[in-house]
Design an enzyme around this catalytic site. Sequence first.
Site, short mmCIF file in Angstrom:
data_model
loop_
_atom_site.label_atom_id
_atom_site.label_comp_id
_atom_site.label_asym_id
_atom_site.label_seq_id
_atom_site.Cartn_x
_atom_site.Cartn_y
_atom_site.Cartn_z
N LYS A 60 0.82 -1.22 0.00
CA LYS A 60 0.00 0.00 0.00
C LYS A 60 0.86 1.27 0.00
CE LYS A 60 -2.12 -1.10 3.82
NZ LYS A 60 -1.36 -2.34 4.14
N ARG B 203 -9.43 0.89 8.89
CA ARG B 203 -9.00 -0.48 9.23
C ARG B 203 -10.05 -1.21 10.05
NH1 ARG B 203 -3.06 0.49 9.01
NH2 ARG B 203 -1.89 -1.36 9.57
N ARG C 1 -0.03 -8.73 13.72
CA ARG C 1 -0.66 -7.74 12.82
C ARG C 1 -1.47 -8.43 11.72
NH1 ARG C 1 4.48 -5.09 11.02
NH2 ARG C 1 3.21 -3.78 9.67
P1 ADP Z 1 2.22 -1.80 3.24
O1 ADP Z 1 2.24 -0.30 3.16
O2 ADP Z 1 0.99 -2.40 2.61
O3 ADP Z 1 2.46 -2.32 4.63
P2 ADP Z 1 4.77 -1.65 1.83
O4 ADP Z 1 4.48 -0.78 0.66
O5 ADP Z 1 5.52 -1.05 2.97
O6 ADP Z 1 3.41 -2.37 2.36
O7 ADP Z 1 5.54 -2.94 1.27
C1 ADP Z 1 6.02 -3.97 2.16
C2 ADP Z 1 7.36 -4.49 1.67
O8 ADP Z 1 7.16 -5.19 0.46
C3 ADP Z 1 8.37 -3.39 1.36
O9 ADP Z 1 9.66 -3.84 1.74
C4 ADP Z 1 8.27 -3.19 -0.17
O10 ADP Z 1 9.50 -2.76 -0.74
C5 ADP Z 1 7.92 -4.60 -0.62
N1 ADP Z 1 7.03 -4.61 -1.80
C6 ADP Z 1 6.01 -3.75 -2.08
N2 ADP Z 1 5.39 -4.11 -3.23
C7 ADP Z 1 6.01 -5.25 -3.65
C8 ADP Z 1 5.82 -6.11 -4.80
N3 ADP Z 1 4.86 -5.89 -5.69
N4 ADP Z 1 6.65 -7.19 -4.89
C9 ADP Z 1 7.61 -7.43 -3.97
N5 ADP Z 1 7.83 -6.65 -2.89
C10 ADP Z 1 7.05 -5.57 -2.73
P1 AMP Z 2 1.08 0.63 9.15
O1 AMP Z 2 2.13 1.67 8.97
O2 AMP Z 2 -0.12 0.86 8.31
O3 AMP Z 2 1.62 -0.77 9.03
O4 AMP Z 2 0.58 0.78 10.65
C1 AMP Z 2 1.47 0.59 11.76
C2 AMP Z 2 0.66 0.52 13.06
O5 AMP Z 2 0.00 1.79 13.28
C3 AMP Z 2 -0.48 -0.50 13.10
O6 AMP Z 2 -0.03 -1.81 13.43
C4 AMP Z 2 -1.38 0.10 14.18
O7 AMP Z 2 -0.86 -0.12 15.48
C5 AMP Z 2 -1.28 1.59 13.86
N1 AMP Z 2 -2.30 2.02 12.88
C6 AMP Z 2 -2.08 2.49 11.63
N2 AMP Z 2 -3.23 2.78 11.03
C7 AMP Z 2 -4.23 2.47 11.90
C8 AMP Z 2 -5.64 2.51 11.84
N3 AMP Z 2 -6.29 2.94 10.75
N4 AMP Z 2 -6.34 2.11 12.94
C9 AMP Z 2 -5.70 1.69 14.04
N5 AMP Z 2 -4.38 1.60 14.15
C10 AMP Z 2 -3.63 1.98 13.09
#
Ligand code: ADP
Ligand code: AMP
Length: 218
Positions: free
Chosen positions: A15, A90, A173
């Site tokens: 995301k 969420r 998570r």
């Molecule tokens: P989210 O915001 O949904 O938690 P991230 O964008 O931080 O996910 O991505 C999680 C990890 O996966 C990061 O290390 C990112 O570089 C990697 N990643 C994101 N998209 C892809 C993809 N399409 N294929 C492989 N790795 C990916």
């Molecule tokens: P993220 O960066 O989206 O992986 O979020 C990291 C952490 O922030 C989550 O595990 C939650 O503890 C908190 N958090 C982020 N977004 C929300 C949300 N919409 N509602 C509740 N907790 C959140």
Amino acid sequence: MAKFVVLLGPPGAGKGTQAEIIAEKLAIPHISSGDLFRENLKNETELGKKAKGFMDAGKLVPDEITISMVAERLSRTDCNQGAILDGFPRTPYQAHELDIILAEKGNTICCVPYIMVSDQDLLERLTGRWTCKAAGHIYHAKFNPPKDPGICDIDGSSLYQRDDDKKETIEKRLAVFHEQTAPLIAYYREKNLLVEVDGTQPIEQVTTALLKTVTSVA
Ligand code: ADP
Ligand code: AMP
């Protein structure tokens, strides 16, 4: 017409990676509730202190704290043309409140791409994720490595591994996603807003699929 996109998907689905790219292309802000919490932690604000225990435990921060934080961010003028929401809503209650917040200014959500990735792949993505200290730019040791190890390509700041990207916390998570966030899939499907996107494709292909979805809706 303002464009509010909700990116739905489990932790690690991509995301944040995608929101950054799409927000730049559409010239609207990327709003990540996780980034807003991390900013508050870094600045040691009251909000950050309230959120810390929940984040460290891999739990959701309570709705009332989260919703008011995001509502304040959405009230700023840079959101007049829309925003890409990442990590919010969420819970069904957050989704309901988001509808109300947007409706106050005559806005609605235009689409909800659901980025699908299996739990096994998510674990590998999250344990290999590296994040930039200055602005949260996202890398992966194997799938999207920086040019210089440990250094952000974009702003040269150092990269770190998030405290909640430890195996035990990731598992918590993912369980929280399945219990508390997955009901939003049905919620948005019923509203005809959900579009499933295969998140296991390479980053560029996921971007192409998302842009196609986002630009095809009014
Ligand atoms: P989210 O915001 O949904 O938690 P991230 O964008 O931080 O996910 O991505 C999680 C990890 O996966 C990061 O290390 C990112 O570089 C990697 N990643 C994101 N998209 C892809 C993809 N399409 N294929 C492989 N790795 C990916
Ligand atoms: P993220 O960066 O989206 O992986 O979020 C990291 C952490 O922030 C989550 O595990 C939650 O503890 C908190 N958090 C982020 N977004 C929300 C949300 N919409 N509602 C509740 N907790 C959140």
